[in-house]
Write an enzyme that holds these catalytic residues in place. Structure first.
Site, mmCIF file in Angstrom:
data_model
loop_
_atom_site.group_PDB
_atom_site.id
_atom_site.type_symbol
_atom_site.label_atom_id
_atom_site.label_comp_id
_atom_site.label_asym_id
_atom_site.label_seq_id
_atom_site.Cartn_x
_atom_site.Cartn_y
_atom_site.Cartn_z
ATOM 1 C CB VAL A 44 -35.688 28.341 31.238
ATOM 2 C CG1 VAL A 44 -36.705 27.419 30.613
ATOM 3 C CG2 VAL A 44 -36.374 29.555 31.797
ATOM 4 C CB SER B 246 -31.799 32.551 44.627
ATOM 5 O OG SER B 246 -32.297 32.120 43.396
ATOM 6 C CB ALA C 50 -21.340 33.216 28.474
ATOM 7 C CB SER D 250 -27.893 24.087 19.788
ATOM 8 O OG SER D 250 -28.880 24.761 19.016
ATOM 9 C CE LYS E 174 -25.576 26.633 20.534
ATOM 10 N NZ LYS E 174 -25.827 27.815 21.235
ATOM 11 C CG HIS F 226 -25.473 25.796 15.935
ATOM 12 N ND1 HIS F 226 -26.238 26.707 16.643
ATOM 13 C CD2 HIS F 226 -26.331 24.829 15.525
ATOM 14 C CE1 HIS F 226 -27.503 26.300 16.657
ATOM 15 N NE2 HIS F 226 -27.580 25.163 15.996
ATOM 16 C CG ASN F 227 -25.446 30.189 18.496
ATOM 17 O OD1 ASN F 227 -25.752 29.007 18.417
ATOM 18 N ND2 ASN F 227 -25.649 30.898 19.583
ATOM 19 C CD GLU G 260 -29.614 30.297 16.376
ATOM 20 O OE1 GLU G 260 -29.319 29.165 16.820
ATOM 21 O OE2 GLU G 260 -29.811 31.281 17.118
HETATM 22 C C1 6PG Z 1 -29.439 27.611 20.374
HETATM 23 C C2 6PG Z 1 -29.548 29.092 20.266
HETATM 24 C C3 6PG Z 1 -29.284 29.714 21.598
HETATM 25 C C4 6PG Z 1 -29.719 31.146 21.708
HETATM 26 C C5 6PG Z 1 -28.904 32.053 20.859
HETATM 27 C C6 6PG Z 1 -29.638 33.308 20.538
HETATM 28 O O1 6PG Z 1 -28.647 27.067 19.633
HETATM 29 O O2 6PG Z 1 -30.159 27.025 21.176
HETATM 30 O O3 6PG Z 1 -28.607 29.557 19.351
HETATM 31 O O4 6PG Z 1 -27.941 29.513 21.907
HETATM 32 O O5 6PG Z 1 -31.049 31.259 21.421
HETATM 33 O O6 6PG Z 1 -27.750 32.353 21.597
HETATM 34 O O7 6PG Z 1 -28.701 34.238 20.210
HETATM 35 P P1 6PG Z 1 -29.022 35.748 19.979
HETATM 36 O O8 6PG Z 1 -29.717 36.229 21.209
HETATM 37 O O9 6PG Z 1 -27.675 36.345 19.796
HETATM 38 O O10 6PG Z 1 -29.907 35.811 18.777
#
Ligand code: 6PG
Length: 482
Positions: free
Chosen positions: A12, A34, A76, A128, A182, A185-186, A189
């Site tokens: 996606v 595929s 990854a 992100s 990034k 950032h996560n 998050e």
């Molecule tokens: C983003 C999100 C994306 C993903 C996370 C979810 O910035 O678009 O952070 O990278 O949704 O990796 O991480 P978890 O599955 O560890 O909550």
């Protein structure tokens, strides 16, 4: 026909990035292991623009204009290594491989160094914004050489989100800088989501609100200083009703949070750097607690002690509306702490790896497109514009005022939560961090004494320079340590 860029890995995220590129007028070579995915993309979304479907990786590479730009959107880890190897084998000196996955920054550093030896540029690129962001405009954090950025920057900037006409994409720094940023950032998050979760838990556990009522509160909060994507979607998730049972969906979802690793990596790096990121760490651990099903099942019978059962009992004289305002203020203050800690980690990582990160610029590209996008990031940018060497966001006049104005609320919320048995690790540890950094004296002095007692680890004194040791096992006189 040739294309200025290609995307391989058409899950996606990959498919949506390819569509975004096509919609912006860039012909896109597309390849997936595929072939069905490739065919689906072209047949379902061919109208988005020009897709050049390739059946093999060699065909994919030969469709690209030189210098070739290939964006990898696969999982990854090992899958990314495998695709890099295939691409590099078919590419030439000066070509560019871009990894748009959530790769670990140390992997990115290794890959960049290896490919540089072979004359190929490697751009480790944080992206992100989830599925929708990938299609409509994500926040993009590319790391790598300046030369590589010159070749890919304009393309990436064209498909990124824009705020006030500024792209949410900029050259972050060399090698692993983009993926590091990034990752943090996560981590932020994670902290943000944990704090929102605690605010919800307080509304239900202390105020007795239904999810639907909470949804209204969050929707209302989204019109003020907390305005952000995460608060906005919190209102949506809480308002959702389960079709099968007619109950709020949130009550039907198993309360065990998953994680794919970026939060954990953030904390590991912070531990190595010695940067306190307690907000992110608490969030990672809270996910781990939630997922510890056996432990939780075994511990459900543990006593809570003499708990207050109502707000009035916990905090005499505090009414519902003012406690709701307290939760809002505590959420805001805790959020400032989490971001302050995250930005401190970015600065420390930048020093460690010599990336010359510019914190104000990171705040700028996080204003739109990404999951933590918020009005708030504009304030962070202003803080670093005013003082690029700011030691902590807590010291910026705007945030300082905001937090100082919230302290009473913050303490009331943490106190009420403790008295009523509502776990608030994020709110509580943020307050403890705030009280720690502003304290005149910490119990660290006692700890130094203990370390000296059992291990002769020595201590420093406040009144003269040097290292000292007390002869604890002897006459307890103090000696100067070598
Ligand atoms: C983003 C999100 C994306 C993903 C996370 C979810 O910035 O678009 O952070 O990278 O949704 O990796 O991480 P978890 O599955 O560890 O909550």
């Amino acid at each position: 026909r040739t294309a200025p860029i290609g995307v391989t890995g058409l899950g996606v995220m990959g498919a949506n990035i390819a569509r975004n590129l096509a919609r912006h007028g860039h012909a896109v070579a597309v390849y997936n292991r595929s072939p069905q995915r490739t065919a689906e993309l072209v047949s379902n979304h061919g109208r988005d623009g020009t897709f050049l479907a390739a059946g093999t990786i060699e065909e994919f590479v030969s469709t690209l204009e030189k210098p070739r730009r290939a964006l990898i959107m696969v999982q990854a880890g090992a899958a990314t290594d495998a695709v890099i190897e295939q691409l590099a084998g078919a590419m030439e000196h000066g070509d560019i491989i871009i990894d748009g996955g959530n790769s670990l920054y140390t992997d990115t550093r290794r890959r960049e160094a290896e490919l540089r030896e072979r004359g190929i540029h490697f751009v480790g690129c944080g992206i992100s914004g989830g599925e929708e962001g990938a299609l409509e405009g994500p926040s993009i954090m590319p790391g790598g050489s300046a030369e590589a950025y010159e070749a890919v920057g304009p393309l990436l900037e064209s498909i990124s989100a824009h705020v006030d006409g500024t792209p949410c994409c900029a050259h972050i720094g060399p090698d692993g800088a983009g993926h590091y940023v990034k990752m943090v950032h996560n981590g932020i998050e994670y902290a943000d989501m944990q704090l929102i979760g605690e605010a919800f838990q307080l509304m239900t556990g202390v105020l007795g609100y239904s999810p639907a009522r909470c949804a209204e509160v969050f929707a209302e909060w989204n019109r003020g200083v907390l305005e952000s994507y995460l608060i906005e979607i919190t209102a949506e998730v809480l308002a959702q009703v389960d079709d099968a049972t007619g109950r709020p969906l949130v009550e039907m979802i198993l309360d065990a949070t998953g994680q794919k690793g970026t939060g954990r990596w953030t904390v590991k790096s912070a531990l190595d750097l010695g940067v306190p990121v307690t907000g992110i760490a608490e969030a990672v651990f809270a996910r781990a607690v939630s997922g510890s099903r056996d432990l939780r099942a075994a511990a459900t019978g543990l006593a809570g002690g003499e708990l207050a059962t109502t707000l009035g009992e916990a905090l005499p004289g505090v009414d519902e509306q003012s406690f709701l305002d307290d939760i809002h203020a505590a959420l805001y203050a805790s959020k400032v702490v989490a971001y302050a800690q995250g930005f401190n980690q970015l600065t420390a990582g930048s020093e460690e790896y010599e990336w010359s990160l510019r914190p104000g610029e990171l705040a700028t590209i996080w204003r739109g497109g990404c999951i933590i996008r918020a009005q708030f990031l504009g304030r962070i940018r202003e803080a670093y514009d005013a003082d690029p060497a700011l030691p902590s966001l807590l010291l910026d006049p705007y945030f300082r005022d905001a937090v100082e104005g919230s302290i009473g609320s913050w303490r009331r919320v943490v106190a009420a939560a403790a008295l009523m048995g509502v776990p608030v690790p994020g709110f509580g540890s943020a307050l403890a961090y705030y009280d720690s950094v502003r304290a005149d004296r910490l119990p660290a002095a006692l700890l130094q004494g203990l370390r000296d007692f059992f291990g002769a680890h020595t201590y420093e004194r406040i009144d003269k320079p040097g290292h000292f040791h007390t002869l604890w096992g002897g006459d307890r006189s103090e000696t100067t340590a070598g």
